[in-house]
Write an enzyme that holds these catalytic residues in place. Sequence first.
Site, PDB file in Angstrom:
ATOM      1  N   LYS A 112       0.843  -1.199   0.000  1.00  0.00           N
ATOM      2  CA  LYS A 112       0.000   0.000   0.000  1.00  0.00           C
ATOM      3  C   LYS A 112       0.878   1.249   0.000  1.00  0.00           C
ATOM      4  O   LYS A 112       0.578   2.228  -0.693  1.00  0.00           O
ATOM      5  CB  LYS A 112      -0.944  -0.005   1.209  1.00  0.00           C
ATOM      6  CG  LYS A 112      -1.906  -1.201   1.141  1.00  0.00           C
ATOM      7  CD  LYS A 112      -3.320  -0.846   1.489  1.00  0.00           C
ATOM      8  CE  LYS A 112      -4.308  -1.882   0.987  1.00  0.00           C
ATOM      9  NZ  LYS A 112      -4.620  -2.961   1.929  1.00  0.00           N
ATOM     10  N   LYS A 192      -6.117 -12.188 -13.643  1.00  0.00           N
ATOM     11  CA  LYS A 192      -6.871 -12.638 -12.480  1.00  0.00           C
ATOM     12  C   LYS A 192      -8.100 -11.728 -12.280  1.00  0.00           C
ATOM     13  O   LYS A 192      -7.971 -10.503 -12.351  1.00  0.00           O
ATOM     14  CB  LYS A 192      -5.967 -12.550 -11.243  1.00  0.00           C
ATOM     15  CG  LYS A 192      -6.688 -12.877  -9.963  1.00  0.00           C
ATOM     16  CD  LYS A 192      -5.852 -12.577  -8.729  1.00  0.00           C
ATOM     17  CE  LYS A 192      -6.686 -12.813  -7.534  1.00  0.00           C
ATOM     18  NZ  LYS A 192      -6.770 -12.155  -6.404  1.00  0.00           N
ATOM     19  N   LYS A 195     -11.621  -6.981  -8.299  1.00  0.00           N
ATOM     20  CA  LYS A 195     -12.257  -5.655  -8.271  1.00  0.00           C
ATOM     21  C   LYS A 195     -11.292  -4.592  -8.746  1.00  0.00           C
ATOM     22  O   LYS A 195     -11.662  -3.689  -9.469  1.00  0.00           O
ATOM     23  CB  LYS A 195     -12.614  -5.296  -6.819  1.00  0.00           C
ATOM     24  CG  LYS A 195     -13.906  -5.825  -6.333  1.00  0.00           C
ATOM     25  CD  LYS A 195     -14.301  -5.133  -5.033  1.00  0.00           C
ATOM     26  CE  LYS A 195     -13.446  -5.483  -3.833  1.00  0.00           C
ATOM     27  NZ  LYS A 195     -13.607  -6.845  -3.320  1.00  0.00           N
TER      28      LYS A 195
HETATM   29  P1  ADP Z   1     -10.572  -8.693  -5.078  1.00  0.00           P
HETATM   30  O1  ADP Z   1      -9.252  -9.144  -5.667  1.00  0.00           O
HETATM   31  O2  ADP Z   1     -11.633  -8.630  -6.104  1.00  0.00           O
HETATM   32  O3  ADP Z   1     -10.450  -7.426  -4.251  1.00  0.00           O
HETATM   33  P2  ADP Z   1     -10.664  -9.945  -2.514  1.00  0.00           P
HETATM   34  O4  ADP Z   1      -9.216  -9.659  -2.313  1.00  0.00           O
HETATM   35  O5  ADP Z   1     -11.691  -9.186  -1.740  1.00  0.00           O
HETATM   36  O6  ADP Z   1     -10.993  -9.827  -4.087  1.00  0.00           O
HETATM   37  O7  ADP Z   1     -10.885 -11.506  -2.317  1.00  0.00           O
HETATM   38  C1  ADP Z   1     -11.791 -12.105  -1.433  1.00  0.00           C
HETATM   39  C2  ADP Z   1     -11.624 -13.602  -1.526  1.00  0.00           C
HETATM   40  O8  ADP Z   1     -11.883 -14.086  -2.864  1.00  0.00           O
HETATM   41  C3  ADP Z   1     -10.199 -14.067  -1.225  1.00  0.00           C
HETATM   42  O9  ADP Z   1     -10.261 -15.254  -0.445  1.00  0.00           O
HETATM   43  C4  ADP Z   1      -9.579 -14.349  -2.567  1.00  0.00           C
HETATM   44  O10 ADP Z   1      -8.597 -15.342  -2.503  1.00  0.00           O
HETATM   45  C5  ADP Z   1     -10.768 -14.802  -3.388  1.00  0.00           C
HETATM   46  N1  ADP Z   1     -10.575 -14.399  -4.792  1.00  0.00           N
HETATM   47  C6  ADP Z   1     -10.619 -13.140  -5.266  1.00  0.00           C
HETATM   48  N2  ADP Z   1     -10.401 -13.113  -6.608  1.00  0.00           N
HETATM   49  C7  ADP Z   1     -10.193 -14.406  -6.982  1.00  0.00           C
HETATM   50  C8  ADP Z   1      -9.911 -15.036  -8.237  1.00  0.00           C
HETATM   51  N3  ADP Z   1      -9.818 -14.338  -9.371  1.00  0.00           N
HETATM   52  N4  ADP Z   1      -9.746 -16.374  -8.255  1.00  0.00           N
HETATM   53  C9  ADP Z   1      -9.852 -17.100  -7.109  1.00  0.00           C
HETATM   54  N5  ADP Z   1     -10.127 -16.569  -5.899  1.00  0.00           N
HETATM   55  C10 ADP Z   1     -10.295 -15.230  -5.819  1.00  0.00           C
END
Ligand code: ADP
Length: 324
Positions: A112, A192, A195
């Site tokens: 960050k 990947k 968000k």
């Molecule tokens: P983002 O990357 O969209 O901000 P988060 O970090 O909030 O998502 O992820 C929340 C949960 O979802 C975590 O346990 C993360 O490992 C899983 N997750 C997020 N994106 C993926 C993805 N593309 N493939 C598999 N698992 C994911």
Amino acid sequence: MRILSGVQPSGNLHIGNYFGAIRQFVALQEEPGNECYYFLADLHAMTTIKDGSELRRLSLMVAADYIALGLDPARSVLYRQSDILEVAELAWMLSTVTPMGLLQRGHSYKDKIAKGITPNHGLFAYPVLMAADILIVRADRVPVGKDQKQHLEMTRDIAGAFNQAYGAELLRIPEELILPEVAVVPGVDGQKMSKSYGNTIDIFAPESELRKRIMSIVTDSTPVAEPKPTRGNSLYALLKLFTPAEAWPDTKRRFTEGGTGYGELKKVLLGLVLERFGAARRRREELLHDPGYVQQVLRVGRERAMTAISEVMTDCRRATGLGW
Ligand code: ADP
Ligand code: TRP
């Protein structure tokens, strides 16, 4: 086995979240002998969301999303972090045994800062609060994504330091549960799904939006008649996640034999996504119209969580000299 995990109420859920996390939460709840605690990490979300009404709205929405996707208030304890003041109390106790150096080595904190975010104490102390979340219910296993592995290592270090100072058996040392077979779900652009990359397919988007997102999945220019590549093809990877096993050989053939255009395959995917999440989408609509019910679920969850938490806090207060 006592299972605990937290989710930040930080926005719309996408299918990467579903396959990477939520599906696993639901499966753990179904396993006999597991006692599952899942909470909305709204204190954590304060490190990014600085608008009270937005945090309130997101907390209710994400609670509704999780219930709609199968977290069952009758089988799992669902609660909101900020409803349990003891979490902040334990976080303080833990902070007094947490070395500065441990926090300074935090990847998420360093990332960050590298992105130019001005750090505040909450961001720096984030792993201590997360340790408190976990240790306060004496969790055995914590299902998380790979990105949280270091936070679990820190939790163990902090628990070890606390136990060393105040008593060997006070806090249970937890393990992370990272399912290796969960592949990284690709987004519409092939990276990947996340968000932060703006490439998501959101589970609860209106149908027209869902259609638009699926139609926007990036594909190559292989002519309809030709066999399509499967490696590095996100449409193929997404179809594989959604297609029932018995139908998969047929879908796979449509890629490898040619004769089917990407547009047609995208329509198949849209149908499968709507089918998979149809019931959850309807349930969520009902829940969003009944915030009182969702709040009631969280209130009951708080009471149930407090049974476990009171026990740990009594021990910690006594050991530290805060309790008589
Ligand atoms: P983002 O990357 O969209 O901000 P988060 O970090 O909030 O998502 O992820 C929340 C949960 O979802 C975590 O346990 C993360 O490992 C899983 N997750 C997020 N994106 C993926 C993805 N593309 N493939 C598999 N698992 C994911
Ligand atoms: N840090 C986690 C994330 O960003 C959320 C979280 C907070 C959590 N406290 C937790 C996860 C305790 C597991 C256990 O995804």
